[in-house]
Design a protein around this motif. Structure first.
Motif, PDB file in Angstrom:
ATOM      1  N   ARG A   1      88.761  87.354 -23.338  1.00 28.41           N
ATOM      2  CA  ARG A   1      89.157  88.658 -23.857  1.00 28.41           C
ATOM      3  C   ARG A   1      89.936  88.505 -25.161  1.00 28.41           C
ATOM      4  O   ARG A   1      90.825  87.677 -25.287  1.00 28.41           O
TER       5      ARG A   1
ATOM      6  N   LEU B   1      81.772  96.155 -26.654  1.00 31.85           N
ATOM      7  CA  LEU B   1      82.065  97.436 -26.007  1.00 31.85           C
ATOM      8  C   LEU B   1      80.970  97.828 -25.023  1.00 31.85           C
ATOM      9  O   LEU B   1      81.236  98.440 -23.986  1.00 31.85           O
TER      10      LEU B   1
ATOM     11  N   VAL C   1      86.478  92.744 -24.290  1.00 27.25           N
ATOM     12  CA  VAL C   1      87.423  93.719 -24.837  1.00 27.25           C
ATOM     13  C   VAL C   1      88.314  94.262 -23.729  1.00 27.25           C
ATOM     14  O   VAL C   1      88.002  94.136 -22.550  1.00 27.25           O
TER      15      VAL C   1
ATOM     16  N   HIS D   1      90.964  99.504 -26.634  1.00 27.85           N
ATOM     17  CA  HIS D   1      89.538  99.800 -26.457  1.00 27.85           C
ATOM     18  C   HIS D   1      89.136 100.966 -27.363  1.00 27.85           C
ATOM     19  O   HIS D   1      88.119 100.911 -28.076  1.00 27.85           O
ATOM     20  N   THR D   2      89.952 102.028 -27.346  1.00 28.65           N
ATOM     21  CA  THR D   2      89.692 103.194 -28.178  1.00 28.65           C
ATOM     22  C   THR D   2      89.741 102.837 -29.672  1.00 28.65           C
ATOM     23  O   THR D   2      88.934 103.322 -30.462  1.00 28.65           O
TER      24      THR D   2
ATOM     25  N   GLU E   1      86.579 101.174 -30.620  1.00 25.04           N
ATOM     26  CA  GLU E   1      85.515 102.182 -30.716  1.00 25.04           C
ATOM     27  C   GLU E   1      85.594 102.921 -32.046  1.00 25.04           C
ATOM     28  O   GLU E   1      84.576 103.115 -32.722  1.00 25.04           O
TER      29      GLU E   1
ATOM     30  N   SER F   1      91.786  91.193 -28.285  1.00 27.99           N
ATOM     31  CA  SER F   1      92.273  92.557 -28.440  1.00 27.99           C
ATOM     32  C   SER F   1      92.917  92.724 -29.805  1.00 27.99           C
ATOM     33  O   SER F   1      93.054  91.764 -30.574  1.00 27.99           O
TER      34      SER F   1
ATOM     35  N   ALA G   1      88.815 100.303 -20.608  1.00 30.26           N
ATOM     36  CA  ALA G   1      88.624 101.574 -21.303  1.00 30.26           C
ATOM     37  C   ALA G   1      89.882 102.424 -21.351  1.00 30.26           C
ATOM     38  O   ALA G   1      90.039 103.235 -22.271  1.00 30.26           O
TER      39      ALA G   1
END
Length: 285
Positions: A177, A259, A268, A276-277, A280, A179, A271
């Motif tokens: 992962r 994603l 990632v 995460h947002t 996106e 981030s 949600a």
């Protein structure tokens, strides 16, 4: 952009009741009143939703926090004597299942209950404090100081350069992962300054033109995540290994694949996390 986790709460926070001790007591005694069911800060689910139960007869007002009112029904949480510790896999699964509005209610309850458990004594004189204002404050009977729940602002950001985004991973992350980078704002610092400082401290990247994307409450224990994107002046990295295990530049196609869960070289955040947002939003920009 998807709905941000822990936002969209449906409860009216009923501020007038916080200043009306008699009204607060009457709300707690209301036969329709509901109490949030928690097990060591973990939500106890009922048919895929937050679990609620009635208020015990003779319940003490000083043991409860008014979360708010929905359709005329008051909703409460009961104070616990112990601070929250960590997040279990079961909790993460429950958060995935909750509707947005219910997750917001849980976030508020968890944060304020944990605050009470950690602030039983006055920061000014050291005397024991007592809950007041429907559980949204603590009062010191010794020196008269009033204490209120605090929210810690955290910047979480992507640096972009040449159509790529900078992501990092901490050793505590699940395998694979990555981030957005993040860090707490410091006193006397703007959001833009905190973004620039954290990116330089953790990855050695100088940035400009910081732009705000969105914000999210994060109840672990009580933060406000402020998501931003900044333009990197170059792509050279100098990683602070006390903060990050690794950092990489990734393309929009790689982010879109991650994603979508389509076998990208990295995973990632979940949600309900604003990272995460943020990914996106960047991938779609």
């Amino acid at each position: 952009m998807t709905t941000l986790g822990f936002t969209g709460g449906r409860l009216d926070r009923a501020d007038p009741l916080r200043h009306d001790p008699a009204g607060f007591a009457a709300a707690l005694a209301d036969p329709a009143a509901r109490l949030l069911v928690l097990n060591d800060y973990q939500p106890v689910m009922a048919n895929g939703r937050l679990g609620w139960t009635g208020i015990d007869a003779g319940a003490r007002v000083e043991d409860h926090v008014l979360l708010g009112i929905e359709h005329g029904v008051p909703h409460f949480a009961r104070l616990t004597g112990e601070p929250a510790v960590g997040r279990s896999f079961e909790m993460i699964a429950a958060l995935h299942a909750l509707e947005a509005g219910e997750a917001a209610t849980y976030a508020a309850a968890r944060s304020v209950l944990d605050w009470h458990a950690r602030h039983g004594f006055c920061a000014k004189c050291g005397a024991a404090t007592e809950p007041f204002r429907a559980g949204w404050g603590r009062h010191c009977p010794s020196c008269g100081t009033e204490h209120f729940p605090r929210v810690d602002p955290v910047v979480i950001m992507i640096a972009e350069h040449g159509g790529r985004a900078l992501l990092g991973r901490q050793p505590t992350f699940p395998p694979g992962r990555y981030s957005a980078l993040a860090g707490f704002l410091e006193p006397g610092e703007s959001i833009e300054e905190a973004v620039a400082r954290e990116l330089f401290e953790e990855a050695g990247v100088r940035v400009a033109n910081v732009r705000y994307i969105a914000s999210q409450p994060w109840p672990f224990p009580s933060s406000l995540m402020i998501a931003c994107v900044a333009e990197a002046l170059d792509d050279r990295l100098t990683i602070d290994t006390t903060e990050l295990e690794d950092a990489i530049w990734v393309s929009r196609d790689e982010v879109r694949a991650a994603l979508a869960g389509d076998g990208s070289r990295f995973g990632v955040p979940p949600a309900f996390a604003i990272a995460h947002t943020l990914l996106e939003a960047w991938a779609d920009s």
